[in-house]
Design a protein around this motif. Structure first.
Motif, PDB file in Angstrom:
ATOM      1  N   PHE A 134      18.932  39.790  46.012  1.00  0.00           N
ATOM      2  CA  PHE A 134      20.260  40.154  46.445  1.00  0.00           C
ATOM      3  C   PHE A 134      20.371  41.783  46.417  1.00  0.00           C
ATOM      4  N   SER A 183      27.669  37.320  50.343  1.00  0.00           N
ATOM      5  CA  SER A 183      27.999  36.824  49.195  1.00  0.00           C
ATOM      6  C   SER A 183      28.428  37.943  48.326  1.00  0.00           C
ATOM      7  N   GLY A 184      29.345  37.674  47.521  1.00  0.00           N
ATOM      8  CA  GLY A 184      29.862  38.654  46.418  1.00  0.00           C
ATOM      9  C   GLY A 184      28.693  39.186  45.711  1.00  0.00           C
ATOM     10  N   ALA A 185      27.550  38.411  45.634  1.00  0.00           N
ATOM     11  CA  ALA A 185      26.460  38.840  44.966  1.00  0.00           C
ATOM     12  C   ALA A 185      26.012  40.104  45.404  1.00  0.00           C
ATOM     13  N   HIS A 215      34.174  34.049  37.350  1.00  0.00           N
ATOM     14  CA  HIS A 215      33.643  33.924  38.516  1.00  0.00           C
ATOM     15  C   HIS A 215      32.847  32.390  38.468  1.00  0.00           C
ATOM     16  N   TYR A 272      36.517  26.176  43.291  1.00  0.00           N
ATOM     17  CA  TYR A 272      36.454  26.435  44.725  1.00  0.00           C
ATOM     18  C   TYR A 272      35.303  25.433  45.662  1.00  0.00           C
ATOM     19  N   PHE A 283      35.659  29.964  39.235  1.00  0.00           N
ATOM     20  CA  PHE A 283      35.827  29.864  40.630  1.00  0.00           C
ATOM     21  C   PHE A 283      34.887  29.020  41.317  1.00  0.00           C
ATOM     22  N   ALA A 295      24.331  27.919  47.482  1.00  0.00           N
ATOM     23  CA  ALA A 295      25.525  28.722  47.709  1.00  0.00           C
ATOM     24  C   ALA A 295      25.377  29.703  49.102  1.00  0.00           C
ATOM     25  N   THR A 296      26.271  30.334  49.307  1.00  0.00           N
ATOM     26  CA  THR A 296      26.484  31.063  50.824  1.00  0.00           C
ATOM     27  C   THR A 296      25.021  31.943  50.978  1.00  0.00           C
ATOM     28  N   GLY A 297      24.759  32.689  49.772  1.00  0.00           N
ATOM     29  CA  GLY A 297      23.716  33.620  49.634  1.00  0.00           C
ATOM     30  C   GLY A 297      22.337  32.868  49.469  1.00  0.00           C
ATOM     31  N   GLY A 298      22.306  31.436  49.340  1.00  0.00           N
ATOM     32  CA  GLY A 298      21.016  30.718  49.074  1.00  0.00           C
ATOM     33  C   GLY A 298      20.783  30.567  47.774  1.00  0.00           C
ATOM     34  N   SER A 299      21.343  31.064  46.839  1.00  0.00           N
ATOM     35  CA  SER A 299      20.964  30.702  45.389  1.00  0.00           C
ATOM     36  C   SER A 299      21.429  29.032  44.973  1.00  0.00           C
ATOM     37  N   HIS A 312      38.541  40.721  47.071  1.00  0.00           N
ATOM     38  CA  HIS A 312      37.537  41.806  46.959  1.00  0.00           C
ATOM     39  C   HIS A 312      37.777  43.080  47.196  1.00  0.00           C
ATOM     40  N   MET A 316      39.918  44.837  44.547  1.00  0.00           N
ATOM     41  CA  MET A 316      39.044  45.043  43.388  1.00  0.00           C
ATOM     42  C   MET A 316      38.048  46.126  43.601  1.00  0.00           C
ATOM     43  N   GLN A 344      22.769  34.605  34.759  1.00  0.00           N
ATOM     44  CA  GLN A 344      23.078  35.737  34.386  1.00  0.00           C
ATOM     45  C   GLN A 344      24.307  35.768  33.212  1.00  0.00           C
ATOM     46  N   ARG A 347      31.926  37.427  34.881  1.00  0.00           N
ATOM     47  CA  ARG A 347      30.993  36.152  35.353  1.00  0.00           C
ATOM     48  C   ARG A 347      31.528  34.916  34.796  1.00  0.00           C
TER      49      ARG A 347
HETATM   50  C1  HEM Z   1      36.800  32.041  45.506  1.00  0.00           C
HETATM   51  C2  HEM Z   1      36.262  33.038  44.805  1.00  0.00           C
HETATM   52  C3  HEM Z   1      34.752  33.083  44.728  1.00  0.00           C
HETATM   53  C4  HEM Z   1      33.610  32.173  44.887  1.00  0.00           C
HETATM   54  C5  HEM Z   1      34.067  30.559  45.099  1.00  0.00           C
HETATM   55  C6  HEM Z   1      32.457  32.858  44.647  1.00  0.00           C
HETATM   56  C7  HEM Z   1      31.196  32.119  44.886  1.00  0.00           C
HETATM   57  C8  HEM Z   1      30.203  32.650  44.481  1.00  0.00           C
HETATM   58  C9  HEM Z   1      28.968  31.986  44.247  1.00  0.00           C
HETATM   59  C10 HEM Z   1      28.740  30.708  44.569  1.00  0.00           C
HETATM   60  C11 HEM Z   1      27.979  33.013  44.174  1.00  0.00           C
HETATM   61  C12 HEM Z   1      26.296  32.712  43.920  1.00  0.00           C
HETATM   62  C13 HEM Z   1      25.484  33.431  44.995  1.00  0.00           C
HETATM   63  C14 HEM Z   1      25.340  33.131  46.429  1.00  0.00           C
HETATM   64  O1  HEM Z   1      26.312  33.282  47.172  1.00  0.00           O
HETATM   65  O2  HEM Z   1      24.286  32.423  46.505  1.00  0.00           O
HETATM   66  C15 HEM Z   1      28.622  34.213  43.830  1.00  0.00           C
HETATM   67  C16 HEM Z   1      27.894  35.379  43.467  1.00  0.00           C
HETATM   68  C17 HEM Z   1      28.474  36.464  43.071  1.00  0.00           C
HETATM   69  N1  HEM Z   1      29.874  36.880  43.597  1.00  0.00           N
HETATM   70 FE1  HEM Z   1      31.275  35.667  44.113  1.00  0.00          FE
HETATM   71  N2  HEM Z   1      32.626  34.067  44.426  1.00  0.00           N
HETATM   72  C18 HEM Z   1      33.908  34.399  44.382  1.00  0.00           C
HETATM   73  C19 HEM Z   1      34.786  35.726  44.479  1.00  0.00           C
HETATM   74  C20 HEM Z   1      34.053  36.835  43.929  1.00  0.00           C
HETATM   75  C21 HEM Z   1      34.671  38.142  43.961  1.00  0.00           C
HETATM   76  C22 HEM Z   1      36.336  38.070  44.187  1.00  0.00           C
HETATM   77  C23 HEM Z   1      33.860  38.959  43.728  1.00  0.00           C
HETATM   78  C24 HEM Z   1      34.118  40.602  43.340  1.00  0.00           C
HETATM   79  C25 HEM Z   1      33.509  41.416  43.742  1.00  0.00           C
HETATM   80  C26 HEM Z   1      32.771  38.227  43.594  1.00  0.00           C
HETATM   81  C27 HEM Z   1      31.456  38.887  43.200  1.00  0.00           C
HETATM   82  C28 HEM Z   1      30.216  38.037  42.824  1.00  0.00           C
HETATM   83  C29 HEM Z   1      29.238  38.776  42.390  1.00  0.00           C
HETATM   84  C30 HEM Z   1      29.051  40.101  41.479  1.00  0.00           C
HETATM   85  C31 HEM Z   1      28.016  37.517  42.484  1.00  0.00           C
HETATM   86  C32 HEM Z   1      26.860  37.692  41.639  1.00  0.00           C
HETATM   87  C33 HEM Z   1      27.142  37.373  40.272  1.00  0.00           C
HETATM   88  C34 HEM Z   1      26.187  37.657  39.151  1.00  0.00           C
HETATM   89  O3  HEM Z   1      25.305  38.743  39.148  1.00  0.00           O
HETATM   90  O4  HEM Z   1      25.927  37.067  38.009  1.00  0.00           O
HETATM   91  N3  HEM Z   1      32.874  36.946  43.905  1.00  0.00           N
HETATM   92  N4  HEM Z   1      29.812  34.186  44.160  1.00  0.00           N
END
Ligand code: HEM
Length: 510
Positions: free
Chosen positions: A355, A323-325, A407, A414, A410, A424-428, A228, A231, A437, A404
């Motif tokens: 988020f 969350s990466g969200a 992602h 994962y 992933f 998911a971790t962020g509750g979505s 992360h 990036m 999206q 996306r």
């Molecule tokens: C093993 C790698 C990853 C997994 C399993 C993963 C998983 C997830 C999941 C399940 C969500 C849904 C939101 C929530 O947490 O409720 C999410 C959202 C998101 N994550 Fe990750 N993530 C990964 C890596 C990354 C990386 C490297 C980034 C880079 C910044 C990232 C950026 C985001 C973003 C921007 C969203 C929102 C997506 C959207 O707006 O459509 N994630 N992630």
């Protein structure tokens, strides 16, 4: 997931374009598509960080990373917390079991952690480090029983429902001082405020990065977090190019606009290339071993009523998890390209908006600024007014799609392959939220490509538009099928948004 009439129309329209004239030129190289001019970049005179002393200060050098490297070691007076965090991970540096592995962390927190008085602290770097460290202690404490449960049964059970005052009081105070919620965040805790340089004189390349805090000390967690950072280290280019594009569109300066959009596309491509290294740097099969600790207290069955913060409030708090969200690079693209306003009106999109309130306050304000200015200037309309600009606009949408899409892959490899937990971790909701999206970008791409006069484009742009369109059509078909299948397999729980309203009382500035 339903196909919208708009997407069907777009596809029908694109079929009328004579494709046999197009030469095959790859769009995946790093070669620029427009001719950048040196004058293109440069900060817009209209943007200034409203919280100038904060560590997270959006700029063209550091982008969305903090402007100073995070403070890696706390001052002597916080030795007890430093020591606790050293002993906390599942695995110690020497390979032996740490406090979380044996279930001894909770007792150690209650016995060894003083209630720090934060009232006199004003140094922004120290405040941010204290926030990071207190949120690590809080999440370790609340989620320790869930991790033990997960290791024994594969389910999470209940977390601790009360945060003791020696964590709750200082955490809430420091959070207020820096304008955040008192819970672990992506930028200010787990990911973007959790790295140090191995060699302080060298740049922030992945190989020169080390973690400050970790729940597991597993190399997969190291890779997960630091990819992360590697990036986001490129995000200064996105900040610069987006401001340049807004300025150029406002001035009606077509060459400068095209150059900025090309710079933006090129930078997203670099970011996406680094994202691809996740597979090798963080093993998918190890992800769930540390993921428990980044879960939230909102929309999660482990905290059905939220968490009581002792000494702070008698009402429970509910916060989304890390969350990466909460990263700002994709929302920047969504806002600049006027995609945010075109997201479907549904509860999933409400989650997206929610988020966007979990991030450093300068990030929030910057994203709001870009969204408002893009709409005032009419970025999309300006782009669609010229074939080359429209092709570059489409190429940027394609980078957001690539992000996306990767992602979603992933998430399948994962998470979905390994657990039935519905959120998911962020509750979505795990099955529908990310596709909501991804589908919105795909639809916007199909509408956009249908509006491009391909005959007016130079040949390499014709090929690019053709490749992008075919990919978008195919991906939309596959995504629709996947979501339908997963929803049937996993049931309504995995597809539905938790209807509860946030009770955190911490809606921040944006
Ligand atoms: C093993 C790698 C990853 C997994 C399993 C993963 C998983 C997830 C999941 C399940 C969500 C849904 C939101 C929530 O947490 O409720 C999410 C959202 C998101 N994550 Fe990750 N993530 C990964 C890596 C990354 C990386 C490297 C980034 C880079 C910044 C990232 C950026 C985001 C973003 C921007 C969203 C929102 C997506 C959207 O707006 O459509 N994630 N992630």
């Amino acid at each position: 997931m339903l196909r919208s009439p708009v997407a069907r129309l777009a596809r029908a329209a694109s079929r009328h374009t004579p494709r046999h004239h197009l030469r095959a030129i790859s769009t995946t190289g790093s070669r620029g598509l427009a001719t950048p001019t040196d004058k293109m970049v440069g900060a817009s005179s209209q943007w200034a960080n409203p919280f100038p002393h904060d560590q997270f200060h959006v700029g063209s050098e550091n982008g969305f990373l903090p402007r100073q490297d995070p403070l890696a070691v706390l001052p002597q007076e916080y030795e007890a917390m430093e020591d606790l965090l050293d002993r906390m991970p599942l695995k110690m540096a020497d390979g032996s079991a740490g406090l979380l592995a044996t279930g001894a962390f909770g007792d150690a927190v209650e016995k060894d952690l003083p209630e720090y008085d934060i009232s006199k602290v004003s140094d922004p770097q120290l405040l941010s480090a204290l926030y990071r460290d207190l949120t690590f202690v809080a999440s370790g404490y609340l989620l320790e029983p869930c991790d033990i449960n997960y290791r024994n049964t594969g389910g999470y059970g209940l977390g601790r429902q009360t945060l003791p005052r020696n964590i709750a009081v200082p955490l809430t105070e420091v959070a207020k001082k820096i304008g955040q919620r008192p819970f672990m965040e992506y930028a200010l805790s787990y990911a973007l405020y959790n790295y140090k340089r191995v060699d302080p004189s060298k740049p922030l390349d992945y190989d020169n990065l080390e973690l400050i805090r970790s729940f597991s000390r597993h190399e997969a967690e190291h890779g997960f977090i630091l990819v992360h950072v590697a990036m986001v280290r490129n995000s200064g280019g996105l900040v610069d190019a987006s401001l340049a594009a807004l300025d150029a569109a406002a001035q009606g300066n077509r060459p400068a606009f095209n150059a900025a959009m090309d710079k933006m596309r090129e930078t997203y491509q670099v970011v996406n290339n680094v994202m691809e290294t996740m597979w090798g740097r963080s093993a998918p099969e190890a992800y769930l071993s540390y993921r428990t600790f980044i879960m939230g207290t909102r929309a999660q069955p482990m905290f059905p009523n939220g968490v009581i913060y002792e000494g702070v409030s008698d009402e429970p708090f509910q916060m989304r998890g890390e969350s990466g969200a909460n990263d700002s690079m994709v929302p920047l693209g969504d806002n600049l390209l006027e995609l945010t306003g075109n997201m479907p009106v549904n509860p999933l999109t409400e989650v997206l908006r929610d988020f966007r309130t979990y991030r450093p306050r300068n990030h929030q304000q910057f994203l709001t600024y870009v969204q408002q200015r893009a709409s005032a200037v009419g970025i999309r309309e300006f782009a669609m007014g010229d074939s080359t600009s429209a092709a570059l606009y489409l190429a940027n949408l394609d980078q957001i799609r690539a992000f996306r899409h990767r992602h979603w892959n992933f998430t399948k490899h994962y998470i979905l392959k390994r657990t039935k937990h519905p959120v998911a971790t962020g509750g979505s909701p795990i099955v529908t939220w990310l596709p909501n999206q991804l589908d919105a970008v795909l639809q916007q791409m199909l509408v956009t490509e249908a509006g491009i006069d391909r005959e007016a484009l130079p040949p390499q742009y014709q090929t690019m538009v053709e490749e992008i369109s075919l990919r978008a059509e195919a991906q939309q078909r596959v995504l629709t099928r996947e979501v339908a299948r997963l929803t049937i397999e996993r049931g309504a729980q995995a597809a539905k948004v938790d209807p509860s309203k946030p009770q955190d009382g911490y809606a921040t500035s944006a």
